[in-house]
Design a protein around this motif. Structure first.
Motif, mmCIF file in Angstrom:
data_model
loop_
_atom_site.group_PDB
_atom_site.id
_atom_site.type_symbol
_atom_site.label_atom_id
_atom_site.label_comp_id
_atom_site.label_asym_id
_atom_site.label_seq_id
_atom_site.Cartn_x
_atom_site.Cartn_y
_atom_site.Cartn_z
ATOM 1 N N ASN A 10 0.843 -1.189 0.000
ATOM 2 C CA ASN A 10 0.000 0.000 0.000
ATOM 3 C C ASN A 10 0.878 1.238 0.000
ATOM 4 O O ASN A 10 1.806 1.349 0.794
ATOM 5 C CB ASN A 10 -0.930 -0.022 1.211
ATOM 6 N N ASP A 38 -4.361 8.154 -13.868
ATOM 7 C CA ASP A 38 -3.592 7.828 -12.664
ATOM 8 C C ASP A 38 -3.981 6.459 -12.131
ATOM 9 O O ASP A 38 -5.160 6.193 -11.877
ATOM 10 C CB ASP A 38 -3.837 8.883 -11.584
ATOM 11 N N VAL A 40 -4.529 3.323 -9.554
ATOM 12 C CA VAL A 40 -4.778 3.064 -8.138
ATOM 13 C C VAL A 40 -4.266 1.674 -7.759
ATOM 14 O O VAL A 40 -4.215 1.331 -6.592
ATOM 15 C CB VAL A 40 -6.269 3.215 -7.761
ATOM 16 N N TYR A 41 -3.890 0.883 -8.786
ATOM 17 C CA TYR A 41 -3.383 -0.467 -8.568
ATOM 18 C C TYR A 41 -2.469 -0.823 -9.733
ATOM 19 O O TYR A 41 -2.801 -0.575 -10.891
ATOM 20 C CB TYR A 41 -4.542 -1.464 -8.491
ATOM 21 N N VAL A 55 -2.880 2.149 -4.105
ATOM 22 C CA VAL A 55 -2.996 3.407 -3.380
ATOM 23 C C VAL A 55 -3.611 3.080 -2.030
ATOM 24 O O VAL A 55 -4.725 2.559 -1.947
ATOM 25 C CB VAL A 55 -3.843 4.431 -4.161
#
Length: 130
Positions: A10, A38, A40-41, A55
């Motif tokens: 994370n 962008d 997130v994973y 994220v």
């Protein structure tokens, strides 16, 4: 399909952390969500294994925000062909040396490095005979 396990790290800064793994360990990005914009994973191939970056600044599906990697419970182990090269590259790309390289009683040369998010990495010099 057989079960497989990989860590998800994370991150507060997913792009910087991706760059660290690419530059220090030669990681290759194999997946991104969402496909554009962008992420997130991210999934990264590192040698024959995989890690994921997510994220971690808001609540996860289980309702809680993941804790930062301070007082962690898991070390990520990375076998590398060139430990000295990793120890040189890590600080140049946002990592820090936690424990200098040392020879262990069981015959491996190891060091501990923290990635830019603080995740502890046990980095082990590969035995060329294996």
């Amino acid at each position: 399909m057989e079960p497989r396990v990989f860590p998800i790290i994370n991150c507060a800064d997913i792009l910087n952390t991706r760059s660290f793994y690419q530059r220090v360990f030669g990681a290759e990005q194999v997946y991104q969500f969402p496909d554009e914009g962008d992420p997130v994973y991210l999934s990264l191939a590192v040698g024959g294994g995989h890690i994921a970056l997510g994220v971690g600044t808001g609540p996860a599906m289980y309702g809680a925000t993941p804790l930062p990697a301070t007082g962690h419970a898991v070390d990520v182990c990375v076998y590398v062909p060139d430990l000295d090269g990793v120890l040189e590259a890590a600080p140049e790309h946002g990592g820090t040396l936690a424990v200098p390289a040392t020879d262990t009683p069981w015959g491996e040369r190891v060091a501990y490095v923290r990635d830019p998010e603080g995740t502890m990495l046990l980095v082990i010099q590969e035995d060329p005979d294996d």
